[in-house]
Design a protein around this motif. Structure first.
Motif, PDB file in Angstrom:
ATOM      1  N   THR A 134     -76.668 -64.580 -18.141  1.00  0.00           N
ATOM      2  CA  THR A 134     -77.940 -65.053 -18.696  1.00  0.00           C
ATOM      3  C   THR A 134     -78.982 -65.165 -17.581  1.00  0.00           C
ATOM      4  O   THR A 134     -78.652 -65.385 -16.415  1.00  0.00           O
ATOM      5  N   PHE A 135     -80.228 -64.992 -17.974  1.00  0.00           N
ATOM      6  CA  PHE A 135     -81.337 -65.182 -17.043  1.00  0.00           C
ATOM      7  C   PHE A 135     -82.576 -65.599 -17.835  1.00  0.00           C
ATOM      8  O   PHE A 135     -82.639 -65.417 -19.052  1.00  0.00           O
ATOM      9  N   HIS A 136     -83.521 -66.198 -17.150  1.00  0.00           N
ATOM     10  CA  HIS A 136     -84.726 -66.748 -17.774  1.00  0.00           C
ATOM     11  C   HIS A 136     -85.962 -66.013 -17.273  1.00  0.00           C
ATOM     12  O   HIS A 136     -85.994 -65.536 -16.146  1.00  0.00           O
ATOM     13  N   ARG A 137     -86.970 -65.977 -18.123  1.00  0.00           N
ATOM     14  CA  ARG A 137     -88.278 -65.467 -17.742  1.00  0.00           C
ATOM     15  C   ARG A 137     -89.337 -66.379 -18.349  1.00  0.00           C
ATOM     16  O   ARG A 137     -89.248 -66.737 -19.525  1.00  0.00           O
ATOM     17  N   LEU A 138     -90.306 -66.760 -17.541  1.00  0.00           N
ATOM     18  CA  LEU A 138     -91.470 -67.490 -18.022  1.00  0.00           C
ATOM     19  C   LEU A 138     -92.590 -66.464 -18.132  1.00  0.00           C
ATOM     20  O   LEU A 138     -93.022 -65.895 -17.125  1.00  0.00           O
ATOM     21  N   LEU A 139     -93.014 -66.188 -19.356  1.00  0.00           N
ATOM     22  CA  LEU A 139     -93.949 -65.083 -19.608  1.00  0.00           C
ATOM     23  C   LEU A 139     -95.216 -65.571 -20.299  1.00  0.00           C
ATOM     24  O   LEU A 139     -95.167 -66.452 -21.155  1.00  0.00           O
ATOM     25  N   PRO A 140     -96.343 -64.949 -19.953  1.00  0.00           N
ATOM     26  CA  PRO A 140     -97.579 -65.269 -20.682  1.00  0.00           C
ATOM     27  C   PRO A 140     -97.520 -64.683 -22.085  1.00  0.00           C
ATOM     28  O   PRO A 140     -96.830 -63.701 -22.327  1.00  0.00           O
ATOM     29  N   ARG A 141     -98.247 -65.304 -22.995  1.00  0.00           N
ATOM     30  CA  ARG A 141     -98.308 -64.801 -24.374  1.00  0.00           C
ATOM     31  C   ARG A 141     -99.425 -63.782 -24.558  1.00  0.00           C
ATOM     32  O   ARG A 141     -99.545 -63.186 -25.619  1.00  0.00           O
ATOM     33  N   SER A 142    -100.245 -63.601 -23.558  1.00  0.00           N
ATOM     34  CA  SER A 142    -101.371 -62.674 -23.687  1.00  0.00           C
ATOM     35  C   SER A 142    -101.514 -61.866 -22.409  1.00  0.00           C
ATOM     36  O   SER A 142    -100.808 -62.098 -21.434  1.00  0.00           O
ATOM     37  N   GLY A 143    -102.446 -60.901 -22.458  1.00  0.00           N
ATOM     38  CA  GLY A 143    -102.740 -60.103 -21.285  1.00  0.00           C
ATOM     39  C   GLY A 143    -101.984 -58.790 -21.209  1.00  0.00           C
ATOM     40  O   GLY A 143    -101.977 -58.137 -20.175  1.00  0.00           O
ATOM     41  N   TYR A 144    -101.355 -58.397 -22.291  1.00  0.00           N
ATOM     42  CA  TYR A 144    -100.608 -57.140 -22.313  1.00  0.00           C
ATOM     43  C   TYR A 144    -101.507 -56.040 -22.863  1.00  0.00           C
ATOM     44  O   TYR A 144    -101.499 -55.740 -24.047  1.00  0.00           O
ATOM     45  N   SER A 145    -102.289 -55.429 -21.986  1.00  0.00           N
ATOM     46  CA  SER A 145    -103.265 -54.448 -22.436  1.00  0.00           C
ATOM     47  C   SER A 145    -102.709 -53.031 -22.481  1.00  0.00           C
ATOM     48  O   SER A 145    -103.341 -52.138 -22.995  1.00  0.00           O
ATOM     49  N   ASN A 146    -101.531 -52.828 -21.955  1.00  0.00           N
ATOM     50  CA  ASN A 146    -100.970 -51.477 -21.887  1.00  0.00           C
ATOM     51  C   ASN A 146     -99.883 -51.259 -22.942  1.00  0.00           C
ATOM     52  O   ASN A 146     -98.875 -50.633 -22.674  1.00  0.00           O
ATOM     53  N   LEU A 147    -100.103 -51.761 -24.144  1.00  0.00           N
ATOM     54  CA  LEU A 147     -99.102 -51.655 -25.197  1.00  0.00           C
ATOM     55  C   LEU A 147     -98.925 -50.213 -25.654  1.00  0.00           C
ATOM     56  O   LEU A 147     -99.904 -49.488 -25.831  1.00  0.00           O
ATOM     57  N   LYS A 148     -97.681 -49.818 -25.846  1.00  0.00           N
ATOM     58  CA  LYS A 148     -97.355 -48.477 -26.318  1.00  0.00           C
ATOM     59  C   LYS A 148     -96.541 -48.605 -27.598  1.00  0.00           C
ATOM     60  O   LYS A 148     -95.346 -48.865 -27.562  1.00  0.00           O
ATOM     61  N   TRP A 149     -97.209 -48.456 -28.729  1.00  0.00           N
ATOM     62  CA  TRP A 149     -96.546 -48.585 -30.019  1.00  0.00           C
ATOM     63  C   TRP A 149     -95.752 -47.325 -30.325  1.00  0.00           C
ATOM     64  O   TRP A 149     -96.151 -46.231 -29.952  1.00  0.00           O
ATOM     65  N   PRO A 150     -94.656 -47.480 -31.035  1.00  0.00           N
ATOM     66  CA  PRO A 150     -93.882 -46.291 -31.407  1.00  0.00           C
ATOM     67  C   PRO A 150     -94.654 -45.430 -32.404  1.00  0.00           C
ATOM     68  O   PRO A 150     -95.523 -45.928 -33.121  1.00  0.00           O
ATOM     69  N   ALA A 151     -94.313 -44.172 -32.430  1.00  0.00           N
ATOM     70  CA  ALA A 151     -94.940 -43.253 -33.375  1.00  0.00           C
ATOM     71  C   ALA A 151     -94.684 -43.723 -34.806  1.00  0.00           C
ATOM     72  O   ALA A 151     -93.667 -44.359 -35.088  1.00  0.00           O
ATOM     73  N   SER A 152     -95.590 -43.402 -35.708  1.00  0.00           N
ATOM     74  CA  SER A 152     -95.443 -43.792 -37.114  1.00  0.00           C
ATOM     75  C   SER A 152     -94.191 -43.196 -37.740  1.00  0.00           C
ATOM     76  O   SER A 152     -93.554 -43.816 -38.589  1.00  0.00           O
ATOM     77  N   PHE A 153     -93.843 -41.987 -37.303  1.00  0.00           N
ATOM     78  CA  PHE A 153     -92.702 -41.265 -37.868  1.00  0.00           C
ATOM     79  C   PHE A 153     -91.861 -40.699 -36.735  1.00  0.00           C
ATOM     80  O   PHE A 153     -92.393 -40.112 -35.789  1.00  0.00           O
ATOM     81  N   ARG A 154     -90.562 -40.909 -36.832  1.00  0.00           N
ATOM     82  CA  ARG A 154     -89.615 -40.303 -35.892  1.00  0.00           C
ATOM     83  C   ARG A 154     -88.463 -39.716 -36.694  1.00  0.00           C
ATOM     84  O   ARG A 154     -88.027 -40.298 -37.680  1.00  0.00           O
TER      85      ARG A 154
END
Length: 154
Positions: free
Chosen positions: A78-98
């Motif tokens: 196990t490991f922990h990460r403290l992450l911000p909830r915002s500021g992710y401007s480089n989002l890469k959404w999956p294609a609509s169809f695969r």
């Protein structure tokens, strides 16, 4: 289980597909979802409530407040990460169809949204290949719906 990562900045923190998210802000995931998410969701069905609570609403909160996540890898570490909830401007959404053909001549079709004609067009373009397979898996896990006519057309 983490299925996909939509931001390179999260990958750089050591988060990758296959990890199990076990705790959020030191509460087990199910307890956190029950206390912090489900109570504040409206839904016409219990199924949608679960989808919202355990997927796209699970980590929502104040933009200025970080969130502490605990992960477990395949070896049980196990490991922990403290992450911000915002500021992710480089989002890469999956294609609509695969689409791909799996071992055993099984068609695997991922329909990730019904927000535009993209999933419908992809399905129609690959229909002959899909229809020639001996089995079909339709993966709708990332599909939040939107325009049901695209789903009906498919």
């Amino acid at each position: 289980m983490i299925g996909e990562i939509f931001s390179d900045s999260l990958t750089k923190t050591g988060i990758y597909p296959g990890l199990e998210l076990t705790h959020i802000d030191q509460l087990p995931v199910h307890e956190y979802a029950t206390r912090q998410v489900r109570l504040y969701q409206s839904s016409s069905t219990s199924q949608y409530l679960d989808v919202a609570a355990f997927s796209y609403k699970l980590l929502k909160g104040p933009k200025t407040q970080s969130i502490r996540l605990t992960f477990k890898d395949a070896k049980g570490k196990t490991f922990h990460r403290l992450l911000p909830r915002s500021g992710y401007s480089n989002l890469k959404w999956p294609a609509s169809f695969r689409f791909r053909i799996l071992a055993g001549d099984i068609a695997y079709v991922q329909l990730n949204d019904f927000e535009s004609e993209a999933s419908k067009k992809g399905f129609i373009e690959k229909f002959d290949s899909i229809a020639s397979c001996r089995a079909l898996i339709l993966d709708l896990r990332l599909n939040g719906g939107r325009h049901s006519n695209y789903g009906w057309d498919i």
